[in-house]
Design an enzyme around this catalytic site. Structure first.
Site, PDB file in Angstrom:
ATOM      1  N   CYS A   1      -2.344   8.972   2.523  1.00 54.02           N
ATOM      2  CA  CYS A   1      -2.090   8.467   1.169  1.00 54.02           C
ATOM      3  C   CYS A   1      -3.280   8.752   0.255  1.00 54.02           C
ATOM      4  O   CYS A   1      -3.103   9.056  -0.913  1.00 54.02           O
ATOM      5  CB  CYS A   1      -1.806   6.976   1.218  1.00 54.02           C
ATOM      6  SG  CYS A   1      -3.076   6.052   2.082  1.00 54.02           S
TER       7      CYS A   1
ATOM      8  N   GLU B   1       0.884  -1.180   0.000  1.00 50.84           N
ATOM      9  CA  GLU B   1       0.000   0.000   0.000  1.00 50.84           C
ATOM     10  C   GLU B   1       0.910   1.216   0.000  1.00 50.84           C
ATOM     11  O   GLU B   1       1.443   1.597   1.041  1.00 50.84           O
ATOM     12  CB  GLU B   1      -0.869   0.018   1.273  1.00 50.84           C
ATOM     13  CG  GLU B   1      -1.770  -1.177   1.453  1.00 50.84           C
ATOM     14  CD  GLU B   1      -2.982  -1.140   0.548  1.00 50.84           C
ATOM     15  OE1 GLU B   1      -3.110  -0.195  -0.262  1.00 50.84           O
ATOM     16  OE2 GLU B   1      -3.791  -2.066   0.628  1.00 50.84           O
TER      17      GLU B   1
HETATM   18  P1  NAP Z   1       8.401   5.071   4.595  1.00 48.59           P
HETATM   19  O1  NAP Z   1       9.584   5.880   4.830  1.00 48.59           O
HETATM   20  O2  NAP Z   1       8.361   4.184   3.436  1.00 48.59           O
HETATM   21  O3  NAP Z   1       8.166   4.255   5.950  1.00 48.59           O
HETATM   22  C1  NAP Z   1       7.159   3.275   6.059  1.00 48.59           C
HETATM   23  C2  NAP Z   1       7.721   2.064   6.796  1.00 48.59           C
HETATM   24  O4  NAP Z   1       8.685   1.424   5.970  1.00 48.59           O
HETATM   25  C3  NAP Z   1       8.439   2.405   8.083  1.00 48.59           C
HETATM   26  O5  NAP Z   1       8.211   1.399   9.025  1.00 48.59           O
HETATM   27  C4  NAP Z   1       9.887   2.439   7.660  1.00 48.59           C
HETATM   28  O6  NAP Z   1      10.771   2.218   8.725  1.00 48.59           O
HETATM   29  C5  NAP Z   1       9.925   1.319   6.661  1.00 48.59           C
HETATM   30  N1  NAP Z   1      10.985   1.408   5.663  1.00 48.59           N
HETATM   31  C6  NAP Z   1      11.574   2.500   5.143  1.00 48.59           C
HETATM   32  N2  NAP Z   1      12.492   2.162   4.236  1.00 48.59           N
HETATM   33  C7  NAP Z   1      12.496   0.810   4.153  1.00 48.59           C
HETATM   34  C8  NAP Z   1      13.238  -0.133   3.415  1.00 48.59           C
HETATM   35  N3  NAP Z   1      14.149   0.223   2.532  1.00 48.59           N
HETATM   36  N4  NAP Z   1      12.975  -1.456   3.593  1.00 48.59           N
HETATM   37  C9  NAP Z   1      12.047  -1.835   4.469  1.00 48.59           C
HETATM   38  N5  NAP Z   1      11.323  -0.996   5.228  1.00 48.59           N
HETATM   39  C10 NAP Z   1      11.523   0.319   5.073  1.00 48.59           C
HETATM   40  O7  NAP Z   1       7.077   5.902   4.469  1.00 48.59           O
HETATM   41  P2  NAP Z   1       6.752   7.311   5.076  1.00 48.59           P
HETATM   42  O8  NAP Z   1       7.438   8.342   4.262  1.00 48.59           O
HETATM   43  O9  NAP Z   1       6.987   7.285   6.527  1.00 48.59           O
HETATM   44  O10 NAP Z   1       5.181   7.330   4.837  1.00 48.59           O
HETATM   45  C11 NAP Z   1       4.599   8.086   3.880  1.00 48.59           C
HETATM   46  C12 NAP Z   1       4.290   7.296   2.621  1.00 48.59           C
HETATM   47  O11 NAP Z   1       3.409   6.206   2.923  1.00 48.59           O
HETATM   48  C13 NAP Z   1       3.551   8.139   1.618  1.00 48.59           C
HETATM   49  O12 NAP Z   1       4.037   7.893   0.328  1.00 48.59           O
HETATM   50  C14 NAP Z   1       2.116   7.660   1.748  1.00 48.59           C
HETATM   51  O13 NAP Z   1       1.330   7.906   0.632  1.00 48.59           O
HETATM   52  C15 NAP Z   1       2.325   6.220   2.010  1.00 48.59           C
HETATM   53  N6  NAP Z   1       1.131   5.628   2.624  1.00 48.59           N
HETATM   54  C16 NAP Z   1       0.374   4.778   1.882  1.00 48.59           C
HETATM   55  C17 NAP Z   1      -0.782   4.248   2.405  1.00 48.59           C
HETATM   56  C18 NAP Z   1      -1.650   3.304   1.616  1.00 48.59           C
HETATM   57  O14 NAP Z   1      -2.502   2.661   2.213  1.00 48.59           O
HETATM   58  N7  NAP Z   1      -1.480   3.182   0.324  1.00 48.59           N
HETATM   59  C19 NAP Z   1      -1.170   4.598   3.703  1.00 48.59           C
HETATM   60  C20 NAP Z   1      -0.372   5.490   4.420  1.00 48.59           C
HETATM   61  C21 NAP Z   1       0.786   5.983   3.865  1.00 48.59           C
HETATM   62  P3  NAP Z   1      11.600   3.434   9.409  1.00 48.59           P
HETATM   63  O15 NAP Z   1      10.588   4.358   9.995  1.00 48.59           O
HETATM   64  O16 NAP Z   1      12.420   2.740  10.425  1.00 48.59           O
HETATM   65  O17 NAP Z   1      12.394   4.056   8.314  1.00 48.59           O
END
Ligand code: NAP
Length: 454
Positions: free
Chosen positions: A262, A228
């Site tokens: 999102c 997601e």
């Molecule tokens: P993010 O940096 O991707 O973090 C999300 C999760 O992934 C965190 O637990 C993070 O851990 C982990 N993570 C980061 N890099 C990773 C990697 N290389 N390998 C494995 N895990 C990894 O996301 P964000 O910036 O916090 O959140 C915003 C994004 O999420 C936006 O793009 C938003 O649209 C999207 N989102 C989508 C939905 C949906 O349902 N489609 C819902 C909500 C948000 P750490 O915190 O330890 O880095």
């Protein structure tokens, strides 16, 4: 900063946590595997009782959990409490419906009896974001646990208290030890976990790079994933729409969760004949918004979750202005402590804009003008993402064109895109694949076993 709670309203470091050592991770994975062996044998009735108890606990403690969420990621307290209530709803929904969703499905064949049986997979690793720190986890956990799987949560590093509280909620609700555990670990540990034989599947809600990284690790091991990811949802308004209702909903649809959702409407695509009026009314509504302390009941917009999000968002706004766009209101961070960014509206975006292809993960609305519904659909689809789309029109023909034409996992007509336990949720294109919620959500992490009896 590693794993820590930093109050986004003040910048104060509230609490820091040591990430788990490798041996501690191993102990938790072993416990999860052991728990699965017996948990998979429990009845739906028993699981439902535990899940209902989780719902009761969430509701009883919603103020307490709400404050924790607001402290960790800055959403207004009223919206944090609403998030906790929604988690209780999803627990009850799957507690009531899982047995039915996962009942054997007979099929007529040349066998004397043939049918489909749904069986749990085992340990599912959930990598979750901070923006809805409770909801994102519960919408994974409620169906996964009701299906007989066990969960390991790697939550975002800025919401450790929420992560630990959720583990405790499941424990206190009666679920056996090890059925749901939180791993306080950095993202660098995720690929290694996906390579562990005992972990059967993964789900990630978050950014594209994180999703791609999990999918690559899972792909190496031939394991199922649900992703997601990001979105830049269109919000289309045609001349026959109820303009007043569209503008009011536009404000909520863009600014929900301080703009960090999102499925927030991020691009407003308005028919030329009503565009001036829409723009004027939207700016007027934005002027009334109160930005400030998220704990106060009259605050509309709290701080963004982290300092770096403010910086990135501001860079995106500057970049789109450099491309020729114009800021109607806002367009900058607030001075002083806290991660505040003013609610912003950007218009006159050039057709060639590269920035308009990006997701603005904060309170920034992009406005576009179009000649008709055909151009609206073209602009709506002119992004790499395909999460949701909201379209406003009372013309039945236009409604059909928009429902069929918008490339997204969901289209809402005359309403804002929202998740609902009763309906599937997920995206296409670079917004990911797989579905959460609804009957489809509980079918993601099960073995769909075909049974044929001569
Ligand atoms: P993010 O940096 O991707 O973090 C999300 C999760 O992934 C965190 O637990 C993070 O851990 C982990 N993570 C980061 N890099 C990773 C990697 N290389 N390998 C494995 N895990 C990894 O996301 P964000 O910036 O916090 O959140 C915003 C994004 O999420 C936006 O793009 C938003 O649209 C999207 N989102 C989508 C939905 C949906 O349902 N489609 C819902 C909500 C948000 P750490 O915190 O330890 O880095």
């Amino acid at each position: 900063m590693g794993i820590a709670t930093i109050n986004p309203a003040t910048g104060e470091i509230v609490k820091t946590y040591e990430p788990l050592a490798d041996w501690e991770i191993e102990n938790k994975v072993a416990l999860a595997q052991q728990a699965f062996e017996s948990y998979r044998q429990t009845t739906f009735e028993q699981r439902s009782q535990w899940m209902m108890a989780a719902a009761d606990l969430l509701e009883a403690e919603k103020e307490h959990f709400g404050k924790m969420i607001t402290l960790e990621m800055g959403k207004t307290l009223k919206s944090a409490i609403a998030e906790v209530e929604k988690c209780a709803w999803v627990c009850r929904y799957y507690a009531e419906n899982a047995a039915n969703f996962l009942a054997d499905v007979p099929g007529e064949t040349d066998a004397s009896r043939s049918f489909v049986r749904y069986q749990p997979l085992g340990i599912v690793l959930a990598v979750m974001p901070w923006n809805f720190p409770f909801w994102q986890v519960f919408r994974f956990a409620a169906p996964a646990l009701m299906a007989g799987n066990v969960g390991l949560l790697k939550h975002a590093s800025n919401v450790p208290q929420s992560a630990l509280a959720i583990e405790q909620i499941f424990q206190e609700s009666g679920f056996p030890s090890g059925v749901f555990q939180t791993l306080l670990i950095g993202a660098n540990k995720v690929a290694g976990l996906m390579a562990d034989d005992r972990i059967k599947a993964g789900t990630l809600t978050g950014s594209e790079p994180a999703g791609a990284s999990l999918a690559m690790a899972a792909g190496q091991e031939i394991k199922k994933v649900v992703l997601e990811l990001g979105g830049s949802d269109p919000f289309v308004v045609m001349p026959s729409a109820d303009l007043e209702a569209a503008v009011n909903t536009a404000v909520t649809a863009r600014l929900i969760n301080n703009g960090q959702s999102c499925i927030a409407a991020k691009r407003f695509i308005i028919a030329n004949s009503i565009a001036d009026e829409f723009e004027e009314k939207l700016v007027a509504k934005y002027k009334e918004l109160k930005v400030g302390d998220p704990m106060q009941p009259d605050t509309d917009i709290g701080p963004l979750a982290t300092r770096s999000i403010v910086k990135e968002l501001d860079e995106q706004v500057q970049a789109i202005v450099n491309e020729g766009a114009r800021v109607l209101i806002g367009g900058k961070a607030l001075d002083g402590p806290g991660n505040y960014y003013l609610p912003t509206i950007v218009t006159d975006i050039p057709a060639t804009s590269k920035m308009a292809q990006e997701e603005f993960f904060g309170p920034v609305a992009l406005l576009f003008r179009v000649a008709d519904v055909h151009e609206a659909i073209q602009v709506a689809n002119n992004i790499p993402f395909g999460l949701g789309g909201s379209a406003w029109t009372n013309d039945p023909e236009e409604q059909e064109l928009l429902i069929n034409g918008i490339e997204a996992g969901a289209v809402f007509i005359n309403g804002m895109v929202k998740s609902d336990p009763r309906l599937p949720f997920g995206g296409i294109k670079r917004s990911g694949f797989g579905r959460e919620l609804g009957i489809q959500g509980i079918h993601e992490f099960v073995n769909i076993k075909t049974v044929w009896i001569k």
